[in-house]
Design a protein around this motif. Sequence first.
Motif, mmCIF file in Angstrom:
data_model
loop_
_atom_site.group_PDB
_atom_site.id
_atom_site.type_symbol
_atom_site.label_atom_id
_atom_site.label_comp_id
_atom_site.label_asym_id
_atom_site.label_seq_id
_atom_site.Cartn_x
_atom_site.Cartn_y
_atom_site.Cartn_z
ATOM 1 N N GLU A 83 0.794 -1.229 0.000
ATOM 2 C CA GLU A 83 0.000 0.000 0.000
ATOM 3 C C GLU A 83 0.824 1.276 0.000
ATOM 4 O OE1 GLU A 83 -3.486 1.949 -0.472
ATOM 5 O OE2 GLU A 83 -3.098 -0.201 -0.500
ATOM 6 N N THR A 87 0.882 3.504 -3.456
ATOM 7 C CA THR A 87 -0.242 4.437 -3.376
ATOM 8 C C THR A 87 0.183 5.810 -2.876
ATOM 9 O OG1 THR A 87 -1.700 2.559 -2.920
ATOM 10 C CG2 THR A 87 -2.565 4.758 -2.486
ATOM 11 N N LYS A 189 0.543 -1.796 -9.773
ATOM 12 C CA LYS A 189 -0.079 -0.568 -9.286
ATOM 13 C C LYS A 189 0.656 0.660 -9.808
ATOM 14 C CE LYS A 189 -2.274 -1.640 -4.840
ATOM 15 N NZ LYS A 189 -2.266 -1.283 -3.397
ATOM 16 N N PHE A 193 -1.092 3.544 -11.967
ATOM 17 C CA PHE A 193 -1.141 4.892 -11.402
ATOM 18 C C PHE A 193 -0.429 5.890 -12.305
ATOM 19 C CE2 PHE A 193 -1.348 3.068 -6.799
ATOM 20 C CZ PHE A 193 -2.624 2.603 -7.071
ATOM 21 N N ASP A 234 -6.692 1.793 -6.905
ATOM 22 C CA ASP A 234 -6.077 1.031 -5.824
ATOM 23 C C ASP A 234 -7.044 -0.014 -5.286
ATOM 24 O OD1 ASP A 234 -4.187 0.316 -3.881
ATOM 25 O OD2 ASP A 234 -4.986 1.761 -2.447
ATOM 26 N N TYR A 235 -8.266 0.389 -5.068
ATOM 27 C CA TYR A 235 -9.274 -0.555 -4.569
ATOM 28 C C TYR A 235 -9.584 -1.633 -5.606
ATOM 29 C CZ TYR A 235 -13.842 -2.486 -3.504
ATOM 30 O OH TYR A 235 -14.879 -3.355 -3.288
#
Length: 244
Positions: A83, A87, A189, A193, A234-235
């Motif tokens: 995370e 993120t 991720k 992103f 992210d979710y």
Amino acid sequence: MSRLGKYLIFLGKLFTNREKFRVYFALVFDEAVQIGIGSLLIVAIVSFFLGAVTCVQTAANLDNPFVPHYIISLIVRDSTILEFAPTITGIVLAGKVGSNIAGELGTMRITEQIDALEVMGINSTSYLVLPKIVAAILVFPMLVTLAAFLSIWGGYLAGWMTGAISPQEYIQGIQFEFKAFNVPFALIKAVVFAFLIVSISAYQGYFTSGGALEVGKASTAAVTNSCIAVLIADYLLAQLLITT
């Protein structure tokens, strides 16, 4: 036309009537240096202290004598890789890189530089935006990897200096039941992103109209929308790749 439809058309223009590949090499390199080197300091500072704070706060809350100390570094490791590194780095870069891209393209729009490219027969969307997206996709995973390393190292130093956990126990926790898929998951991720942050910020700047005030509003909208998109992605990625 809805804003989403306009955004999808904007993405479609990235790959239509584009320039030759050799034209993009220097552009991608310049953008990679600007995004990567320019973001190293802020990513390093945020990551290091985030890991240190996570270690100290976790140690303060795990006061049960039956809980082994190596659980502290295990929590730091998993929270960082899964995370915090991708993120939080994405949100930080949305503020720095996203506002910069929106401001740059917005200024080019109101000073009619983009219109000049179109008059010359150049696909301005592909020429200006595609190198930024490619560079971000290449650089963001490197920054996330650096962020994960510095965060875990920050936790190590904080735990050792405060006496919350010994170096041996910290290393034991890092190695305990490590799931190898967590690393490629973090890199996936980072790629997603990177695409969202750059494309949304470029969209906001590209369609700026008015003057300097509107450029500022476009930069603000770019940061806000990019952060929201990062959190939603992210979710969704966690739901698709972790819980299934």
